[in-house]
Design a protein around this motif. Structure first.
Motif, PDB file in Angstrom:
ATOM      1  N   HIS A  32       0.860  -1.175   0.000  1.00 60.15           N
ATOM      2  CA  HIS A  32       0.000   0.000   0.000  1.00 60.15           C
ATOM      3  C   HIS A  32       0.900   1.229   0.000  1.00 60.15           C
ATOM      4  O   HIS A  32       1.843   1.300   0.787  1.00 60.15           O
ATOM      5  N   TYR A  34       1.205   5.441   0.432  1.00 59.88           N
ATOM      6  CA  TYR A  34       0.569   6.614   1.015  1.00 59.88           C
ATOM      7  C   TYR A  34       1.494   7.818   0.839  1.00 59.88           C
ATOM      8  O   TYR A  34       2.723   7.682   0.796  1.00 59.88           O
ATOM      9  N   ALA A  41      -2.723  13.631   8.002  1.00 58.42           N
ATOM     10  CA  ALA A  41      -2.757  12.173   8.025  1.00 58.42           C
ATOM     11  C   ALA A  41      -2.257  11.622   6.692  1.00 58.42           C
ATOM     12  O   ALA A  41      -2.314  12.313   5.664  1.00 58.42           O
ATOM     13  N   PRO A  42      -1.793  10.382   6.681  1.00 53.61           N
ATOM     14  CA  PRO A  42      -1.408   9.757   5.409  1.00 53.61           C
ATOM     15  C   PRO A  42      -2.617   9.633   4.486  1.00 53.61           C
ATOM     16  O   PRO A  42      -3.715   9.292   4.931  1.00 53.61           O
ATOM     17  N   PHE A  44      -4.162   7.721   1.177  1.00 51.90           N
ATOM     18  CA  PHE A  44      -4.017   6.505   0.375  1.00 51.90           C
ATOM     19  C   PHE A  44      -3.813   6.864  -1.091  1.00 51.90           C
ATOM     20  O   PHE A  44      -4.539   7.682  -1.658  1.00 51.90           O
ATOM     21  N   ILE A  47      -2.971   0.491  -4.014  1.00 51.59           N
ATOM     22  CA  ILE A  47      -2.589  -0.795  -3.449  1.00 51.59           C
ATOM     23  C   ILE A  47      -2.195  -1.727  -4.592  1.00 51.59           C
ATOM     24  O   ILE A  47      -2.831  -1.738  -5.654  1.00 51.59           O
ATOM     25  N   GLY A  96      -7.263  -8.751   4.473  1.00 47.56           N
ATOM     26  CA  GLY A  96      -7.744  -7.498   5.054  1.00 47.56           C
ATOM     27  C   GLY A  96      -7.875  -7.504   6.556  1.00 47.56           C
ATOM     28  O   GLY A  96      -8.373  -6.562   7.157  1.00 47.56           O
TER      29      GLY A  96
ATOM     30  N   ASP B  96     -10.284  -0.651   7.181  1.00 44.28           N
ATOM     31  CA  ASP B  96     -10.357  -1.377   5.916  1.00 44.28           C
ATOM     32  C   ASP B  96     -11.793  -1.215   5.445  1.00 44.28           C
ATOM     33  O   ASP B  96     -12.719  -1.640   6.155  1.00 44.28           O
ATOM     34  N   SER B 101     -11.310  -4.756  -1.616  1.00 44.25           N
ATOM     35  CA  SER B 101     -10.157  -4.115  -2.246  1.00 44.25           C
ATOM     36  C   SER B 101      -8.962  -4.043  -1.306  1.00 44.25           C
ATOM     37  O   SER B 101      -7.858  -3.766  -1.734  1.00 44.25           O
ATOM     38  N   TYR B 102      -9.201  -4.278   0.009  1.00 48.30           N
ATOM     39  CA  TYR B 102      -8.163  -4.228   1.043  1.00 48.30           C
ATOM     40  C   TYR B 102      -7.566  -2.848   1.213  1.00 48.30           C
ATOM     41  O   TYR B 102      -6.531  -2.692   1.840  1.00 48.30           O
ATOM     42  N   GLU B 103      -8.218  -1.811   0.698  1.00 46.47           N
ATOM     43  CA  GLU B 103      -7.711  -0.458   0.879  1.00 46.47           C
ATOM     44  C   GLU B 103      -7.956  -0.031   2.318  1.00 46.47           C
ATOM     45  O   GLU B 103      -9.007  -0.299   2.889  1.00 46.47           O
ATOM     46  N   GLN B 104      -6.963   0.653   2.886  1.00 45.57           N
ATOM     47  CA  GLN B 104      -7.074   1.143   4.254  1.00 45.57           C
ATOM     48  C   GLN B 104      -6.920   2.661   4.253  1.00 45.57           C
ATOM     49  O   GLN B 104      -6.020   3.194   3.620  1.00 45.57           O
ATOM     50  N   TYR B 105      -7.820   3.313   4.974  1.00 46.18           N
ATOM     51  CA  TYR B 105      -7.846   4.771   5.028  1.00 46.18           C
ATOM     52  C   TYR B 105      -7.656   5.235   6.461  1.00 46.18           C
ATOM     53  O   TYR B 105      -8.157   4.603   7.401  1.00 46.18           O
ATOM     54  N   PHE B 106      -6.963   6.375   6.595  1.00 42.68           N
ATOM     55  CA  PHE B 106      -6.639   6.899   7.913  1.00 42.68           C
ATOM     56  C   PHE B 106      -7.553   8.037   8.333  1.00 42.68           C
ATOM     57  O   PHE B 106      -7.995   8.835   7.494  1.00 42.68           O
TER      58      PHE B 106
END
Lengths: 112, 115
Positions: A32, A34, A41-42, A44, A47, A96, B96, B101-106
């Protein structure tokens, strides 16, 4: 196991290209990417999944080399807004259910 | 993606006290994660919070110091207990989005200073 990012820092002129690498000694499921600006914050970017295709949007793209367990982030015709610290986050198990292990980051400075 | 909010955005606390940080998401998510980012450093995973089960802690982080709650699919809290100046960091939650899609957001993070 923390992935290794290189280079640690890059200074570019606007319009130049950059490549940031992220390597792991352990088999990766996904990588991933970032971007983090100071005090924020980071954010996205994208991926890359094991067995997946190279990804990209606009002038930022990335690839995943399973043989080398390495991902590369490509920034073409860089803009001032690309400045920041880029982190790769790695996932070793997939599904995940796990958080990410982040590299130490690459500081990118774009000068006019 | 998801809209994630954290409270407080920043705080200054006395050593020996505790602070609870809240993370709220605008949609239901299965997996939530808590990270710490010390000044000028990378992000370090503290724990994974799955609704309906105990949080899973990473090496070097213990439940007595960082208790986590996950009462529903849109909310989690992280408590930093018995704080010392070494706990001064930015604490971030991430999610997640669970679309496969396994995308992770902060979230925006909580900047904690311990004096």
């Amino acid at each position: 196991q923390q992935p290794v990012q290189s280079p640690q820092a890059v200074i570019l002129r606007e319009g130049e290209d950059a490549v940031i690498n992220c390597s792991s000694s352990k088999a990766l499921y996904s990588v991933h990417w970032y971007r983090q600006k100071h005090g924020e914050a980071p954010v996205f970017l994208m991926i890359l999944l094991k067995g997946g295709e190279q990804k990209g949007h606009e002038k930022i793209s990335a690839s995943f080399n399973e043989k080398k367990q390495q991902s590369s982030l490509y920034l073409t015709a860089s803009q001032l807004s690309y400045s920041g610290t880029y982190f790769c986050g790695t996932d070793y198990s997939g599904g995940g259910a796990d958080g990410l292990t982040f590299g130490k980051g690459t500081h990118l400075i774009i000068q006019p | 993606s998801a809209v994630i909010s954290q409270k407080p955005s920043r705080d200054i606390c006395q050593r020996g006290t505790s602070l609870t940080i809240q993370c709220q998401v605008d949609s239901q998510v299965t997996m939530m994660f808590w990270y710490r980012q010390q000044p000028g450093q990378s992000l370090t995973l503290i724990a994974t919070a799955n609704q309906g089960s105990e949080a899973t802690y990473e090496s070097g982080f213990v439940i007595d110091k960082f208790p986590i709650s996950r009462p529903n699919l849109t909310f989690s809290t992280l408590t930093v207990s018995n704080m010392s100046p070494e706990d001064s960091s930015i604490y971030l939650c991430s999610v997640d989005v669970g679309t496969g899609s396994y995308e992770q957001y902060f979230g925006p993070g909580t900047r904690l200073t311990v004096t």
